[in-house]
Enzyme design. Structure first.
Site, mmCIF file in Angstrom:
data_model
loop_
_atom_site.group_PDB
_atom_site.id
_atom_site.type_symbol
_atom_site.label_atom_id
_atom_site.label_comp_id
_atom_site.label_asym_id
_atom_site.label_seq_id
_atom_site.Cartn_x
_atom_site.Cartn_y
_atom_site.Cartn_z
ATOM 1 N N TYR A 154 -40.323 52.674 10.346
ATOM 2 C CA TYR A 154 -40.856 52.453 11.391
ATOM 3 C C TYR A 154 -40.201 52.970 12.451
ATOM 4 O O TYR A 154 -40.888 53.842 13.233
ATOM 5 C CB TYR A 154 -40.941 50.609 11.925
ATOM 6 C CG TYR A 154 -40.994 50.512 13.000
ATOM 7 C CD1 TYR A 154 -42.091 50.655 13.410
ATOM 8 C CD2 TYR A 154 -40.061 49.700 13.984
ATOM 9 C CE1 TYR A 154 -43.228 50.168 14.941
ATOM 10 C CE2 TYR A 154 -40.489 50.056 15.336
ATOM 11 C CZ TYR A 154 -41.483 49.362 16.270
ATOM 12 O OH TYR A 154 -41.655 48.866 17.139
HETATM 13 N N1 LIG Z 1 -42.935 44.001 20.796
HETATM 14 C C1 LIG Z 1 -41.909 44.120 20.712
HETATM 15 O O1 LIG Z 1 -40.471 43.143 20.065
HETATM 16 C C2 LIG Z 1 -41.703 45.554 20.821
HETATM 17 C C3 LIG Z 1 -40.008 46.226 19.620
HETATM 18 C C4 LIG Z 1 -39.916 48.092 19.884
HETATM 19 C C5 LIG Z 1 -40.960 48.557 20.073
HETATM 20 N N2 LIG Z 1 -42.283 48.019 20.469
HETATM 21 C C6 LIG Z 1 -43.573 48.269 20.438
HETATM 22 O O2 LIG Z 1 -44.702 48.740 21.817
HETATM 23 C C7 LIG Z 1 -46.229 48.364 21.254
HETATM 24 C C8 LIG Z 1 -46.782 47.432 21.256
HETATM 25 O O3 LIG Z 1 -46.014 46.129 20.859
HETATM 26 P P1 LIG Z 1 -46.843 44.983 21.129
HETATM 27 O O4 LIG Z 1 -45.147 44.106 20.312
HETATM 28 O O5 LIG Z 1 -47.795 44.729 21.478
HETATM 29 O O6 LIG Z 1 -47.428 45.452 18.934
HETATM 30 P P2 LIG Z 1 -48.987 44.389 18.534
HETATM 31 O O7 LIG Z 1 -48.923 45.010 16.801
HETATM 32 O O8 LIG Z 1 -48.891 42.942 19.056
HETATM 33 O O9 LIG Z 1 -50.392 45.086 19.417
HETATM 34 C C9 LIG Z 1 -50.343 46.582 18.742
HETATM 35 C C10 LIG Z 1 -52.048 47.243 18.667
HETATM 36 O O10 LIG Z 1 -52.450 48.440 18.111
HETATM 37 C C11 LIG Z 1 -53.403 48.163 17.595
HETATM 38 N N3 LIG Z 1 -53.664 49.272 16.790
HETATM 39 C C12 LIG Z 1 -52.740 49.349 15.488
HETATM 40 N N4 LIG Z 1 -53.317 50.527 15.346
HETATM 41 C C13 LIG Z 1 -53.921 51.432 15.677
HETATM 42 C C14 LIG Z 1 -54.840 52.280 16.119
HETATM 43 N N5 LIG Z 1 -55.169 53.311 15.174
HETATM 44 N N6 LIG Z 1 -55.816 52.359 17.166
HETATM 45 C C15 LIG Z 1 -55.972 51.815 18.173
HETATM 46 N N7 LIG Z 1 -55.525 50.885 17.826
HETATM 47 C C16 LIG Z 1 -54.251 50.357 17.152
HETATM 48 C C17 LIG Z 1 -53.439 46.958 17.510
HETATM 49 O O11 LIG Z 1 -54.279 46.960 16.670
HETATM 50 C C18 LIG Z 1 -52.481 46.306 17.797
HETATM 51 O O12 LIG Z 1 -53.444 44.849 18.597
HETATM 52 C C19 LIG Z 1 -45.744 48.898 19.908
HETATM 53 O O13 LIG Z 1 -45.903 50.656 19.954
HETATM 54 C C20 LIG Z 1 -45.100 48.946 18.904
HETATM 55 O O14 LIG Z 1 -44.549 49.536 18.037
HETATM 56 C C21 LIG Z 1 -42.630 46.762 20.426
#
Ligand SMILES: NC(=O)c1ccc[n+]([C@@H]2O[C@H](COP(=O)([O-])OP(=O)(O)OC[C@H]3O[C@@H](n4cnc5c(N)ncnc54)[C@H](O)[C@@H]3O)[C@@H](O)[C@H]2O)c1
Length: 332
Positions: A154
């Site tokens: 990841y």
């Molecule tokens: N939540 C955290 O603590 C955290 C920490 C570090 C990084 N991030 C990053 O922040 C971003 C948001 O994270 P989150 O916690 O909201 O995750 P999440 O999984 O809740 O949201 C990601 C969304 O992207 C959608 N998705 C995935 N692949 C897709 C595609 N190919 N086309 C269209 N939509 C797609 C999923 O359906 C999901 O709704 C992500 O990039 C994640 O890697 C989050």
């Protein structure tokens, strides 16, 4: 602003969209609604957004070039992009690494290729992750640290996203900001992450896995602080052709056991703790310096873990337990 927001049905995307709409901006959201975790939760988040003025939603896969091009040719007056869609989760990247290549690498390139054609585009803010600091030991993590020792696939894909953004800024003049989020938590959170997963286990009376090790800690960052950081960075554009990276974390590393204690207190139930060896994909601790973010935008985190857990539990009771008493939920 007219914002193209990817991953709008996700945890962070939903909250950012809600905030932007409240400020009177227009949001064109896309999400594939994939089944990595409860699709119902994603639909329930979307149901909060759909009635709001200024919101349009497309269910589409970002890695599908035709779909993205079709949406953006209909909305070619987009001024800003917030790119949050991704295959998230460090542990799952040991199970299905291909999902990370498709969503995080291919999806990012498809988006940037489409962005090149948006003549009124001012700024792209995209989600990176604290996981890029990988096996680094010097704390707190700073943007100037070398990030060559990822601890999970990841993290590899998130670092690849940063490098991709840099190349596209250099080659095509796009202004970009990558935000390295540190463990976001709060209402409408992800069921695969500690706060929600632990809460569910506590009310079910099911064992909750806590990894062994004295130093197991996370820089938990409340969702409202994440949202205000995303919006602050969106408003502070870098120079044309510049790609910058900023930490977005609370600068307050906390033992994961403290999160469990706060959840127990708010839920009024004891956790059944099962100690296990930490998987290799999970780093021992994260700690964000937010000096650069504060210097650039004035942003500071304002919600303590105590207050954040209280707000999370209040949402969890209303949404997940749907009025069930905790006694019933825990079967006691
Ligand atoms: N939540 C955290 O603590 C955290 C920490 C570090 C990084 N991030 C990053 O922040 C971003 C948001 O994270 P989150 O916690 O909201 O995750 P999440 O999984 O809740 O949201 C990601 C969304 O992207 C959608 N998705 C995935 N692949 C897709 C595609 N190919 N086309 C269209 N939509 C797609 C999923 O359906 C999901 O709704 C992500 O990039 C994640 O890697 C989050």
């Amino acid at each position: 602003m007219k914002v193209f927001l990817t991953g709008v049905a996700g945890f962070v995307g939903y909250h950012v969209a809600e905030h932007l709409l409240r400020l009177g901006h227009t949001v064109v959201g896309i999400d594939s609604l994939n089944a990595y975790y409860s699709v119902q939760l994603k639909k329930d988040r979307l149901a909060q957004l759909l009635p709001k003025a200024g919101f349009t939603f497309f269910q589409a896969d970002l890695s599908n070039r035709e779909s993205v091009d079709a949406i953006l040719s209909e909305h070619s007056d987009v001024t800003h992009i917030v790119h949050l869609a991704a295959q998230a989760g460090v542990r799952y990247s040991m199970i299905d690494p291909g999902a990370y290549v498709t969503a995080n690498m291919m999806g990012h390139v498809v988006l940037l290729e489409a962005a090149r054609r948006l003549s009124g585009l001012r700024h792209i803010v995209y989600a990176s992750s604290s996981s890029v600091y990988g096996l680094n030991e010097a704390m707190p993590f700073r943007e100037s640290d070398a990030v060559n020792r990822p601890g999970s696939f990841y993290a590899v894909t998130k670092r690849a996203g940063e490098l991709t953004a840099h190349a596209y800024a250099h080659l095509y003049g796009l202004r970009q900001t990558g935000l390295r989020f540190f463990t976001a938590y709060g209402p409408w959170g992800r069921p695969d992450m500690a706060c929600y997963k632990f809460a569910r286990a506590i009310v079910d009376g099911a064992p909750l896995t806590l990894y062994e090790g004295e130093g197991l800690a996370r820089d938990f960052t409340y969702i409202d602080d994440i949202v205000s950081g995303v919006v602050a960075s969106l408003e502070h554009e870098p120079a044309q052709g510049m790609s910058r990276l900023l930490n977005l974390g609370s600068d307050s590393p906390t033992p994961v056991s403290r999160l469990v204690a706060l959840l127990e207190q708010e839920l009024g139930c004891k956790a059944v703790i099962e100690a296990r060896r930490r998987p290799l994909s999970d780093v021992e601790a994260t700690w964000s310096s937010h000096e650069e973010m504060t210097a650039l935008t004035g942003w500071r985190p304002v919600v303590s873990l105590e207050e954040g857990v209280k707000r999370f539990v209040s949402w969890f009771r209303a949404y997940d337990l749907k009025g069930e008493s905790l006694e019933k939920a825990s079967g006691s």
